[in-house]
Design a protein around this motif. Structure first.
Motif, PDB file in Angstrom:
ATOM      1  N   LEU A  70     -53.852 -66.935  71.537  1.00 35.84           N
ATOM      2  CA  LEU A  70     -55.176 -66.543  72.033  1.00 35.84           C
ATOM      3  C   LEU A  70     -55.087 -65.952  73.434  1.00 35.84           C
ATOM      4  N   ILE A  71     -54.197 -66.495  74.245  1.00 36.76           N
ATOM      5  CA  ILE A  71     -54.007 -65.955  75.597  1.00 36.76           C
ATOM      6  C   ILE A  71     -53.489 -64.524  75.514  1.00 36.76           C
ATOM      7  N   PHE A  72     -52.580 -64.268  74.565  1.00 33.27           N
ATOM      8  CA  PHE A  72     -52.084 -62.906  74.380  1.00 33.27           C
ATOM      9  C   PHE A  72     -53.202 -62.004  73.838  1.00 33.27           C
ATOM     10  N   LEU A  92     -59.281 -71.444  80.995  1.00 29.77           N
ATOM     11  CA  LEU A  92     -60.015 -72.456  80.237  1.00 29.77           C
ATOM     12  C   LEU A  92     -59.187 -72.966  79.053  1.00 29.77           C
ATOM     13  N   ILE A  93     -58.489 -72.061  78.381  1.00 25.34           N
ATOM     14  CA  ILE A  93     -57.625 -72.461  77.259  1.00 25.34           C
ATOM     15  C   ILE A  93     -56.547 -73.431  77.739  1.00 25.34           C
ATOM     16  N   LEU A  94     -55.970 -73.144  78.896  1.00 23.95           N
ATOM     17  CA  LEU A  94     -54.948 -74.031  79.461  1.00 23.95           C
ATOM     18  C   LEU A  94     -55.531 -75.411  79.766  1.00 23.95           C
ATOM     19  N   ILE A 107     -65.675 -58.134  82.941  1.00 22.47           N
ATOM     20  CA  ILE A 107     -65.080 -58.513  81.657  1.00 22.47           C
ATOM     21  C   ILE A 107     -63.620 -58.907  81.846  1.00 22.47           C
ATOM     22  N   ILE A 108     -62.915 -58.149  82.667  1.00 21.75           N
ATOM     23  CA  ILE A 108     -61.501 -58.424  82.920  1.00 21.75           C
ATOM     24  C   ILE A 108     -61.326 -59.798  83.567  1.00 21.75           C
ATOM     25  N   LEU A 109     -62.123 -60.067  84.586  1.00 23.47           N
ATOM     26  CA  LEU A 109     -62.047 -61.368  85.256  1.00 23.47           C
ATOM     27  C   LEU A 109     -62.484 -62.493  84.322  1.00 23.47           C
ATOM     28  N   GLY A 110     -63.472 -62.206  83.477  1.00 24.30           N
ATOM     29  CA  GLY A 110     -63.920 -63.200  82.501  1.00 24.30           C
ATOM     30  C   GLY A 110     -62.817 -63.541  81.513  1.00 24.30           C
ATOM     31  N   SER A 111     -62.032 -62.542  81.126  1.00 24.91           N
ATOM     32  CA  SER A 111     -60.914 -62.764  80.195  1.00 24.91           C
ATOM     33  C   SER A 111     -59.844 -63.650  80.833  1.00 24.91           C
ATOM     34  N   VAL A 112     -59.560 -63.404  82.104  1.00 25.72           N
ATOM     35  CA  VAL A 112     -58.586 -64.243  82.811  1.00 25.72           C
ATOM     36  C   VAL A 112     -59.124 -65.668  82.927  1.00 25.72           C
ATOM     37  N   SER A 113     -60.430 -65.799  83.175  1.00 22.93           N
ATOM     38  CA  SER A 113     -61.043 -67.127  83.253  1.00 22.93           C
ATOM     39  C   SER A 113     -60.930 -67.861  81.922  1.00 22.93           C
ATOM     40  N   MET A 114     -61.050 -67.124  80.817  1.00 26.80           N
ATOM     41  CA  MET A 114     -60.902 -67.726  79.493  1.00 26.80           C
ATOM     42  C   MET A 114     -59.467 -68.216  79.278  1.00 26.80           C
ATOM     43  N   MET A 115     -58.503 -67.478  79.807  1.00 23.44           N
ATOM     44  CA  MET A 115     -57.114 -67.934  79.722  1.00 23.44           C
ATOM     45  C   MET A 115     -56.962 -69.284  80.428  1.00 23.44           C
TER      46      MET A 115
END
Length: 308
Positions: free
Chosen positions: A184-186, A235-237, A225-233
């Motif tokens: 998911l991170i990828f 969150l997954i961790l 959106i880009i920063l939100g995607s990094v934030s989701m990474m």
């Protein structure tokens, strides 16, 4: 004036070497597909846990995923071949070094080899390769061309990245949440690098009438959106740590990389017109995703050593 005789031996050698030279040119033109192979490697190591991984399985996996991704990019180039020639936008290997037939046969060859290698590992990995092939077709096929549909383009590309990474877990018959989260991170990486690439091409895309994320939403929201995607990474961790046993060391290292991404992206926002900076940032993100996976793996290994 002396007449230099033509060496038939040299001509024969040239004919032998030329196809390999063309093939090398084709492979070299798409070196960025290494990211798919790295992601599959990271997930493979994570899913293997602290056990010594099967090296020969890993080799087959890496070659399979690399060739799958390479063939996908080549197939996409084939569908745009005539348009690119008309617009004088030849790639490094197109009409200058390789004709349409050479690229077509290379594409088919890479797909066949990669799928055979995937099935030689196990049935699940083979099915994963077929799913990847299906995504490649619907993305680029002239009668479908999902690559031309706003947002769907990024979703399909991200899904391909997810499948490629997940093949690492499938190869060891262990699709745990840790392996899924690494994939998911990828997947999320393409919601970072895709928009960054579109920002760099915004002027040309606007003239061509294309609907990309920066054109539709604007550059500021795209960086959101880009920063939100990094934030989701990140969150997954955190979810991995609190619910699925990711060791603290793995969490700390992974979050450090995510924070580095945030600082890098914020710096880019101030100078997003610089294409060179955007390109370097995308390379950093590709390598950074693999670094997150290795951070998770390192945490697992150190935790096992500590318990021992």
């Amino acid at each position: 004036m002396a007449i230099v005789p033509v060496s038939h031996e040299s001509d024969g050698m040239r004919k032998i070497i030329l196809p390999f030279s063309t093939l090398f040119s084709i492979v070299r033109s798409r070196t960025l597909v290494y990211a798919f192979a790295l992601a599959a490697t990271g997930t493979f190591l994570l899913s293997s846990g602290v056990k010594i991984p099967d090296f020969f399985v890993l080799v087959r996996l890496v070659i399979s995923v690399y060739f799958l991704a390479l063939a996908t990019y080549l197939y996409n180039d084939l569908t745009d071949y005539e348009v690119d020639k008309e617009n004088s936008r030849d790639s490094k290997y197109s009409s200058k070094k390789a004709n349409y037939s050479q690229i077509l046969f290379s594409t088919i060859g890479f797909f066949v080899v990669s799928i055979l290698l995937a099935f030689s590992i196990n049935m699940q990995t083979g099915i994963g390769s077929l799913v990847f092939l299906g995504l490649a077709i619907v993305y680029s096929h002239p009668k479908i061309q999902l690559k031309k549909i706003f947002v769907i383009k990024t979703l399909v590309t991200s899904s391909g990245g997810f499948v490629a990474s997940l093949m690492g877990a499938l190869a060891v018959n262990d699709v745990s949440y840790i392996g899924i989260s690494a994939s998911l991170i990828f997947f999320l990486m393409y919601f970072v690098n895709g928009p960054l690439g579109d920002i760099g091409d915004i002027n040309g895309d606007r003239k061509g009438g294309r609907r990309t994320i920066p054109i539709v939403l604007g550059v500021k929201k795209t960086f959101g959106i880009i920063l939100g995607s990094v934030s989701m990474m990140a969150l997954i961790l955190l979810v991995d740590y609190y619910f699925f046993g990711l060791p603290l060391v793995g969490l700390a290292l992974g979050l450090t990389i995510c924070m580095f991404f945030v600082l890098k992206i914020k710096k880019l926002f101030l100078r997003y017109e610089n294409k060179k900076n955007l390109s370097h940032a995308r390379t950093t993100v590709r390598l950074g995703i693999f670094a997150i996976q290795i951070s998770m793996f390192t945490g697992m290994v150190l935790s096992k050593i500590h318990l021992s």
